[in-house]
Write a protein that holds these residues in place. Structure first.
Motif, PDB file in Angstrom:
ATOM      1  N   ASP A 147     -12.481  15.885 -49.341  1.00  0.00           N
ATOM      2  CA  ASP A 147     -13.049  14.591 -48.988  1.00  0.00           C
ATOM      3  C   ASP A 147     -13.289  14.523 -47.484  1.00  0.00           C
ATOM      4  OD1 ASP A 147     -13.913  11.936 -49.392  1.00  0.00           O
ATOM      5  OD2 ASP A 147     -11.936  11.170 -48.822  1.00  0.00           O
ATOM      6  N   GLY A 148     -14.524  14.224 -47.103  1.00  0.00           N
ATOM      7  CA  GLY A 148     -14.844  14.068 -45.695  1.00  0.00           C
ATOM      8  C   GLY A 148     -15.104  15.358 -44.951  1.00  0.00           C
ATOM      9  N   ILE A 149     -15.091  16.502 -45.645  1.00  0.00           N
ATOM     10  CA  ILE A 149     -15.352  17.790 -44.993  1.00  0.00           C
ATOM     11  C   ILE A 149     -16.863  17.994 -44.897  1.00  0.00           C
ATOM     12  CG2 ILE A 149     -15.008  20.280 -45.116  1.00  0.00           C
ATOM     13  CD1 ILE A 149     -12.460  18.613 -44.623  1.00  0.00           C
ATOM     14  N   ASP A 150     -17.352  18.284 -43.723  1.00  0.00           N
ATOM     15  CA  ASP A 150     -18.785  18.492 -43.532  1.00  0.00           C
ATOM     16  C   ASP A 150     -19.255  19.740 -44.266  1.00  0.00           C
ATOM     17  OD1 ASP A 150     -18.989  16.271 -41.933  1.00  0.00           O
ATOM     18  OD2 ASP A 150     -18.787  17.395 -40.050  1.00  0.00           O
ATOM     19  N   GLN A 166      -6.691  16.898 -56.703  1.00  0.00           N
ATOM     20  CA  GLN A 166      -6.248  17.586 -55.491  1.00  0.00           C
ATOM     21  C   GLN A 166      -7.426  18.226 -54.759  1.00  0.00           C
ATOM     22  OE1 GLN A 166      -3.031  19.841 -57.647  1.00  0.00           O
ATOM     23  NE2 GLN A 166      -1.841  19.243 -55.848  1.00  0.00           N
ATOM     24  N   TYR A 167      -8.324  18.852 -55.512  1.00  0.00           N
ATOM     25  CA  TYR A 167      -9.517  19.436 -54.888  1.00  0.00           C
ATOM     26  C   TYR A 167     -10.384  18.346 -54.235  1.00  0.00           C
ATOM     27  CZ  TYR A 167      -8.991  24.138 -56.954  1.00  0.00           C
ATOM     28  OH  TYR A 167      -8.575  25.403 -57.286  1.00  0.00           O
TER      29      TYR A 167
END
Length: 406
Positions: free
Chosen positions: A310-313, A304-305
């Motif tokens: 995922d994909g966060i700058d 979940q984390y």
């Protein structure tokens, strides 16, 4: 846009609030503090502990100690287990039975909990700090190989540090947050230099390296059952090994070196009163039956984390190495290097939001009592120290489901 002082790059001033929101999307909203890692008692703990109280077998002799040792050894892929009072005691005695002597040097990661280095000092030896791998967060075999080729030589059957003149006596990899070190090249390197491997598996009960359980991969391994571990005996630890002589001597040293006799108190060397009490082992036996489900829930929480970030700058969730199946003891967020000035503001924002989050431990070579110890170049560990944030990881926060895939 605000500027990151150390990196000179522009960053989003709302970064902290966005990370808080991502954690809340996984953990839900709550006004109560969410602990970093809380113990869980959902099996027959009361029944087994009460049995100890009713029977009077609460100290260092009893059937639960024997049972716990057998089950812990089996889970670690080892033949023998010796239950002791805590993980530091396990490491201390494991070093002694591995052959470490006073004034020897012992190779340990600088990125570790202080118990790893303390145990070396308890044995009268000197920690020698080495770097970590960004893929595992643990000891880097390639960096260690390069370091040994630079500073070590063989002399009179021992490995000598040319810079200090002291023998190097052992290597202690630690599986950081439950993620296995790449053990095959490390074991090959240790064998090349004829150095025993004392495996610090205190955070990795239930983790597997290439299908093999952590703990039983070296000459001797150690485990911890502190209240913040994946299972707990209140306090407690264990030594595991496949070597019958190491097991015999570890058992002897942890039980005051008392020689068998019907009534006499005879001891044949200075030793330690490190035996785990039966009442703690009873708690551990109850916890062991829940280990598989807990790991499944913790791996689901890790997934979940990973998906949330995922994909966060600027930040990502650390995932297990490709060859490993981790217990994800502590889940880890990694800031991008350009975002390291956000670490402390982010920690403040997360804790203000009642999310107990912590940085990694201060690197060992930065602590005053270890500042003069020998060390390799530590650039990766120093970088990781500035980027790691551990987030709430209790098994109760996860639900059973498909685990993380490599």
């Amino acid at each position: 846009m605000a500027q990151a002082k150390s990196a000179g790059a522009l960053v989003d001033p709302a970064f902290e609030s966005s990370v808080v929101a991502k954690l809340r999307s996984v953990l839900g909203d709550s006004s109560a503090m969410t602990p970093l890692h809380a113990p869980e008692f959902s099996g027959n703990e009361w029944e087994l502990v009460k049995d100890c109280l009713d029977s009077g077998w609460v100290s260092s002799v009893g059937t639960y100690v024997d049972r716990f040792e057998r089950e812990i050894a089996a889970l670690s892929g080892a033949e023998f287990g010796i239950a002791v009072v805590n993980g530091t005691a396990a490491l201390h005695v494991a070093l002694i039975v591995a052959g470490v002597q006073p004034d020897d040097e012992v190779i340990v990661p600088t990125l570790t909990f202080v118990a790893t280095a303390n145990a070396v000092r308890h044995a009268g030896a000197v920690p020698h700090f080495v770097d970590s791998s960004p893929e595992t967060l643990g000891m880097d075999p390639a960096a260690l190989a390069q370091h040994l080729s630079t500073i070590a030589e063989r002399k009179d059957g021992r490995v000598i540090n040319r810079d200090t003149g002291r023998p190097i006596a052992a290597v202690v990899p630690m599986h950081t947050f439950g993620h296995p070190v790449d053990m095959d090249p490390l074991l090959a390197l240790a064998d090349e230099w004829r150095l025993p491997v004392v495996e610090d598996a205190t955070e990795s009960l239930g983790s597997h390296y290439k299908g093999r359980p952590c703990g039983g991969l070296g000459a001797v391994g150690t485990l911890s059952f502190n209240g913040n571990k994946i299972l707990t005996t209140g306090g407690g630890g264990a030594i595991v090994t496949n070597d019958p002589e190491i097991a015999r001597r570890a058992k002897h040293l942890t039980t005051t070196a008392k020689t068998p006799h019907r009534w006499a108190f005879l001891h044949d060397e200075v030793a330690y009163n490190y035996r785990m009490p039966n009442i703690n082992a009873a708690l551990g036996c109850a916890q062991l039956s829940q280990l598989g489900e807990r790991i499944a829930r913790k791996r689901h929480l890790a997934r979940q984390y990973i998906e949330a970030f995922d994909g966060i700058d600027g930040i990502s969730a650390f995932r297990e190495p490709s060859y490993a199946r981790s217990n994800y003891w502590l889940n880890t967020l990694l800031l991008d290097t350009i975002m390291i000035d956000h670490r402390d503001p982010l920690l403040a924002a997360l804790n203000d939001a009642n999310l107990m989050c912590r940085p990694v431990w201060t690197l060992m070579h930065r602590l005053e009592m270890f500042a003069d110890c020998p060390r390799a170049p530590l650039k990766v560990a120093e970088n990781l120290e500035s980027r790691i944030i551990n987030v709430p990881s209790s098994a109760a926060l996860g639900t059973s489901g498909e685990g993380v895939t490599a």
